[in-house]
Scaffold this motif. Structure first.
Motif, PDB file in Angstrom:
ATOM      1  N   GLY A  38      -2.459   2.817 -12.235  1.00 35.85           N
ATOM      2  CA  GLY A  38      -2.582   3.430 -10.922  1.00 35.85           C
ATOM      3  C   GLY A  38      -1.341   4.239 -10.607  1.00 35.85           C
ATOM      4  N   LYS A  39      -0.883   4.155  -9.372  1.00 30.55           N
ATOM      5  CA  LYS A  39       0.245   4.977  -8.940  1.00 30.55           C
ATOM      6  C   LYS A  39       1.313   4.133  -8.241  1.00 30.55           C
ATOM      7  CE  LYS A  39      -2.545   9.160  -8.310  1.00 30.55           C
ATOM      8  NZ  LYS A  39      -2.965  10.235  -7.366  1.00 30.55           N
ATOM      9  N   VAL A  40       2.538   4.673  -8.237  1.00 35.29           N
ATOM     10  CA  VAL A  40       3.634   4.058  -7.489  1.00 35.29           C
ATOM     11  C   VAL A  40       4.130   5.074  -6.469  1.00 35.29           C
ATOM     12  CG1 VAL A  40       5.923   3.029  -7.593  1.00 35.29           C
ATOM     13  CG2 VAL A  40       4.319   2.650  -9.474  1.00 35.29           C
ATOM     14  N   PHE A  41       4.258   4.623  -5.226  1.00 38.17           N
ATOM     15  CA  PHE A  41       4.735   5.478  -4.144  1.00 38.17           C
ATOM     16  C   PHE A  41       6.013   4.910  -3.550  1.00 38.17           C
ATOM     17  CE2 PHE A  41       0.235   6.382  -4.380  1.00 38.17           C
ATOM     18  CZ  PHE A  41       0.144   7.753  -4.108  1.00 38.17           C
ATOM     19  N   ARG A  42       6.878   5.788  -3.129  1.00 40.36           N
ATOM     20  CA  ARG A  42       8.051   5.388  -2.360  1.00 40.36           C
ATOM     21  C   ARG A  42       7.684   5.463  -0.879  1.00 40.36           C
ATOM     22  NH1 ARG A  42      12.929   9.335  -2.832  1.00 40.36           N
ATOM     23  NH2 ARG A  42      11.910  10.313  -1.053  1.00 40.36           N
ATOM     24  N   TYR A  43       8.024   4.431  -0.131  1.00 40.17           N
ATOM     25  CA  TYR A  43       7.737   4.373   1.305  1.00 40.17           C
ATOM     26  C   TYR A  43       8.994   3.957   2.062  1.00 40.17           C
ATOM     27  CZ  TYR A  43       2.554   4.532   1.123  1.00 40.17           C
ATOM     28  OH  TYR A  43       1.240   4.906   0.967  1.00 40.17           O
ATOM     29  N   ASP A  44       9.031   4.320   3.328  1.00 40.22           N
ATOM     30  CA  ASP A  44      10.023   3.774   4.240  1.00 40.22           C
ATOM     31  C   ASP A  44       9.415   2.555   4.925  1.00 40.22           C
ATOM     32  OD1 ASP A  44      11.841   5.816   3.686  1.00 40.22           O
ATOM     33  OD2 ASP A  44      11.039   7.105   5.269  1.00 40.22           O
ATOM     34  N   TRP A  45      10.147   1.456   4.929  1.00 41.16           N
ATOM     35  CA  TRP A  45       9.713   0.225   5.595  1.00 41.16           C
ATOM     36  C   TRP A  45      10.572   0.083   6.850  1.00 41.16           C
ATOM     37  CZ3 TRP A  45      10.155  -5.310   3.082  1.00 41.16           C
ATOM     38  CH2 TRP A  45       9.498  -6.240   3.894  1.00 41.16           C
ATOM     39  N   GLY A  46      10.032   0.561   7.969  1.00 39.13           N
ATOM     40  CA  GLY A  46      10.813   0.678   9.198  1.00 39.13           C
ATOM     41  C   GLY A  46      11.348  -0.626   9.717  1.00 39.13           C
ATOM     42  N   ASP A  47      10.561  -1.695   9.644  1.00 44.65           N
ATOM     43  CA  ASP A  47      10.981  -2.981  10.201  1.00 44.65           C
ATOM     44  C   ASP A  47      12.277  -3.484   9.577  1.00 44.65           C
ATOM     45  OD1 ASP A  47       8.799  -2.950  11.801  1.00 44.65           O
ATOM     46  OD2 ASP A  47       7.720  -4.583  10.799  1.00 44.65           O
ATOM     47  N   CYS A  48      12.452  -3.201   8.305  1.00 46.47           N
ATOM     48  CA  CYS A  48      13.628  -3.714   7.582  1.00 46.47           C
ATOM     49  C   CYS A  48      14.633  -2.620   7.248  1.00 46.47           C
ATOM     50  CB  CYS A  48      13.189  -4.406   6.289  1.00 46.47           C
ATOM     51  SG  CYS A  48      12.123  -5.825   6.559  1.00 46.47           S
ATOM     52  N   GLU A  49      14.315  -1.395   7.654  1.00 45.45           N
ATOM     53  CA  GLU A  49      15.164  -0.248   7.333  1.00 45.45           C
ATOM     54  C   GLU A  49      15.453  -0.193   5.834  1.00 45.45           C
ATOM     55  OE1 GLU A  49      18.615  -0.288   9.845  1.00 45.45           O
ATOM     56  OE2 GLU A  49      17.467   0.309  11.611  1.00 45.45           O
ATOM     57  N   LEU A  50      14.374  -0.345   5.073  1.00 41.35           N
ATOM     58  CA  LEU A  50      14.458  -0.331   3.617  1.00 41.35           C
ATOM     59  C   LEU A  50      13.560   0.759   3.058  1.00 41.35           C
ATOM     60  CD1 LEU A  50      14.229  -4.061   2.424  1.00 41.35           C
ATOM     61  CD2 LEU A  50      16.176  -2.522   2.148  1.00 41.35           C
ATOM     62  N   THR A  51      13.947   1.283   1.898  1.00 38.54           N
ATOM     63  CA  THR A  51      13.036   2.096   1.096  1.00 38.54           C
ATOM     64  C   THR A  51      12.433   1.168   0.054  1.00 38.54           C
ATOM     65  OG1 THR A  51      14.395   4.061   1.411  1.00 38.54           O
ATOM     66  CG2 THR A  51      12.832   4.110  -0.397  1.00 38.54           C
ATOM     67  N   VAL A  52      11.106   1.170  -0.059  1.00 41.56           N
ATOM     68  CA  VAL A  52      10.424   0.272  -0.990  1.00 41.56           C
ATOM     69  C   VAL A  52       9.468   1.059  -1.865  1.00 41.56           C
ATOM     70  CG1 VAL A  52      10.602  -1.774   0.476  1.00 41.56           C
ATOM     71  CG2 VAL A  52       8.638  -0.244   0.729  1.00 41.56           C
ATOM     72  N   ALA A  53       8.989   0.398  -2.911  1.00 40.88           N
ATOM     73  CA  ALA A  53       7.983   0.996  -3.793  1.00 40.88           C
ATOM     74  C   ALA A  53       6.684   0.223  -3.650  1.00 40.88           C
ATOM     75  CB  ALA A  53       8.464   0.960  -5.237  1.00 40.88           C
ATOM     76  N   LEU A  54       5.576   0.941  -3.468  1.00 45.80           N
ATOM     77  CA  LEU A  54       4.257   0.324  -3.424  1.00 45.80           C
ATOM     78  C   LEU A  54       3.524   0.660  -4.716  1.00 45.80           C
ATOM     79  CD1 LEU A  54       4.914  -0.134  -0.426  1.00 45.80           C
ATOM     80  CD2 LEU A  54       2.536   0.461   0.099  1.00 45.80           C
ATOM     81  N   LYS A  55       3.183  -0.380  -5.457  1.00 42.78           N
ATOM     82  CA  LYS A  55       2.443  -0.207  -6.712  1.00 42.78           C
ATOM     83  C   LYS A  55       0.969  -0.370  -6.407  1.00 42.78           C
ATOM     84  CE  LYS A  55       2.479  -1.743 -11.526  1.00 42.78           C
ATOM     85  NZ  LYS A  55       3.100  -2.648 -12.517  1.00 42.78           N
ATOM     86  N   CYS A  56       0.241   0.743  -6.457  1.00 40.65           N
ATOM     87  CA  CYS A  56      -1.160   0.781  -6.053  1.00 40.65           C
ATOM     88  C   CYS A  56      -2.045   0.842  -7.296  1.00 40.65           C
ATOM     89  CB  CYS A  56      -1.432   2.011  -5.188  1.00 40.65           C
ATOM     90  SG  CYS A  56      -0.167   2.305  -3.934  1.00 40.65           S
ATOM     91  N   PHE A  57      -3.123   0.098  -7.294  1.00 44.07           N
ATOM     92  CA  PHE A  57      -3.993   0.037  -8.452  1.00 44.07           C
ATOM     93  C   PHE A  57      -5.249   0.883  -8.258  1.00 44.07           C
ATOM     94  CE2 PHE A  57      -1.085  -3.287  -9.018  1.00 44.07           C
ATOM     95  CZ  PHE A  57      -0.984  -3.502 -10.374  1.00 44.07           C
ATOM     96  N   LYS A  58      -5.782   1.384  -9.392  1.00 40.15           N
ATOM     97  CA  LYS A  58      -6.847   2.377  -9.336  1.00 40.15           C
ATOM     98  C   LYS A  58      -8.209   1.799  -8.975  1.00 40.15           C
ATOM     99  CE  LYS A  58      -5.152   5.943 -12.497  1.00 40.15           C
ATOM    100  NZ  LYS A  58      -5.306   6.560 -13.820  1.00 40.15           N
ATOM    101  N   VAL A  59      -8.587   0.719  -9.642  1.00 40.85           N
ATOM    102  CA  VAL A  59      -9.962   0.241  -9.502  1.00 40.85           C
ATOM    103  C   VAL A  59      -9.987  -1.248  -9.217  1.00 40.85           C
ATOM    104  CG1 VAL A  59     -11.027   2.019 -10.935  1.00 40.85           C
ATOM    105  CG2 VAL A  59     -10.093  -0.015 -12.010  1.00 40.85           C
ATOM    106  N   GLU A  60     -11.095  -1.705  -8.670  1.00 43.37           N
ATOM    107  CA  GLU A  60     -11.225  -3.111  -8.292  1.00 43.37           C
ATOM    108  C   GLU A  60     -11.142  -4.030  -9.501  1.00 43.37           C
ATOM    109  OE1 GLU A  60     -14.342  -5.950  -5.845  1.00 43.37           O
ATOM    110  OE2 GLU A  60     -14.632  -3.784  -5.895  1.00 43.37           O
ATOM    111  N   GLU A  61     -11.562  -3.529 -10.686  1.00 42.65           N
ATOM    112  CA  GLU A  61     -11.561  -4.362 -11.889  1.00 42.65           C
ATOM    113  C   GLU A  61     -10.150  -4.820 -12.276  1.00 42.65           C
ATOM    114  OE1 GLU A  61     -15.323  -2.536 -11.510  1.00 42.65           O
ATOM    115  OE2 GLU A  61     -13.359  -1.594 -11.587  1.00 42.65           O
ATOM    116  N   THR A  62      -9.135  -4.158 -11.759  1.00 42.12           N
ATOM    117  CA  THR A  62      -7.762  -4.524 -12.132  1.00 42.12           C
ATOM    118  C   THR A  62      -7.214  -5.647 -11.256  1.00 42.12           C
ATOM    119  OG1 THR A  62      -6.779  -2.876 -10.661  1.00 42.12           O
ATOM    120  CG2 THR A  62      -7.246  -2.191 -12.927  1.00 42.12           C
ATOM    121  N   ILE A  63      -7.991  -6.185 -10.323  1.00 45.38           N
ATOM    122  CA  ILE A  63      -7.472  -7.193  -9.405  1.00 45.38           C
ATOM    123  C   ILE A  63      -6.978  -8.426 -10.156  1.00 45.38           C
ATOM    124  CG2 ILE A  63      -9.737  -8.263  -9.012  1.00 45.38           C
ATOM    125  CD1 ILE A  63      -6.965  -7.795  -6.362  1.00 45.38           C
TER     126      ILE A  63
END
Length: 250
Positions: A38-63
């Motif tokens: 799938g994909k990895v995105f960089r996000y701002d996590w406002g509550d903690c004032e952190l930059t984090v990475a979200l690892k998102c998966f493509k399809v349900e079969e990968t659960i």
């Protein structure tokens, strides 16, 4: 009756075993990686004032793979040389993502390409030692990474972090055969995987991969750069060929 993987995940969240984070807490997404998972995105996590990475998966079969990876991460992510796992989140389409530490200096390969001429031997030795500490911690917890290479080690504030446990296994969950030679970057794969298609990777396989990482740290180059074909590289390695030692490395 077997528990459906997604039901297991939802129960683990509701029981408080896995930290759940509201998706709307994350803003300003920027794609930083894309692979078979799938994909990895960089996000701002406002509550903690952190930059984090979200690892998102493509399809349900990968659960099932998603759950396997987060189980392993939850077990070892408190080590300073393993990427931090903060929890999971779910977007408006019902897709789960892992919330991980964002490494501000990219992969080890990128870090070496940018900084190699500035690194002293004491810096290279420190990086190598810290990766070894992280790998030893995995092995002490009976976890085989099985895909260790310079793109699966991230650098955050000069500190290496082992990441991507997508095909990692616990020793007591590994089958007698793994067919694991089809996964990973060929230059870092233990040669026996090419010779014996059903060879079972173990801790020694990770150590072989670590040896290639040591060569990369000492040379500043990725191993076997001249090979474009996986097949020709596999033959070259199986014939006993290795990268030349770097001068002045004892």
């Amino acid at each position: 009756m077997a528990i459906v993987p997604e039901e297991w995940l939802e129960k683990a969240i509701s029981d408080g075993h896995i930290n759940y984070l509201e998706y709307n807490k994350f803003t300003n997404p920027i794609e930083i990686g894309n692979g078979g998972f799938g994909k990895v995105f960089r996000y701002d996590w406002g509550d903690c004032e952190l930059t984090v990475a979200l690892k998102c998966f493509k399809v349900e079969e990968t659960i099932k793979d998603f759950i396997n990876e987060l189980k392993l991460l939850r077990k070892v992510c408190y080590h300073p040389n393993v990427i931090i796992f903060y929890g999971v989140t779910k977007d408006s389409n019902g897709n789960y993502s892992m919330v991980l530490q964002y490494a501000n200096e990219g992969t080890l390969r990128e870090y070496l390409q940018i900084n190699f001429t500035k690194l002293q031997w004491i810096d290279k030795l420190r990086i190598a030692k810290e990766i070894a500490f992280g790998l030893l911690f995995l092995h002490d917890n009976n976890i085989i990474h099985r895909d260790l290479h310079s793109k699966n080690i991230l650098i955050h504030q000069r500190q290496p972090k082992i990441t991507d446990f997508g095909i990692s296994k616990k020793m007591n969950e590994m089958s007698k055969t793994s067919n694991s030679n089809i996964y990973g970057m060929p230059a870092y794969i233990e040669p026996k995987c090419f010779i014996e298609p059903k060879y079972k990777r173990d801790k020694k396989s990770d150590i072989y991969s670590f040896g290639l990482i040591l060569w990369e740290i000492s040379s500043g180059r990725s191993p076997f750069q001249s090979f474009e074909s996986v097949y020709s590289l596999a033959i070259h390695i199986c014939q006993g060929n290795r990268e030349e030692p770097i001068e002045d490395v004892n």
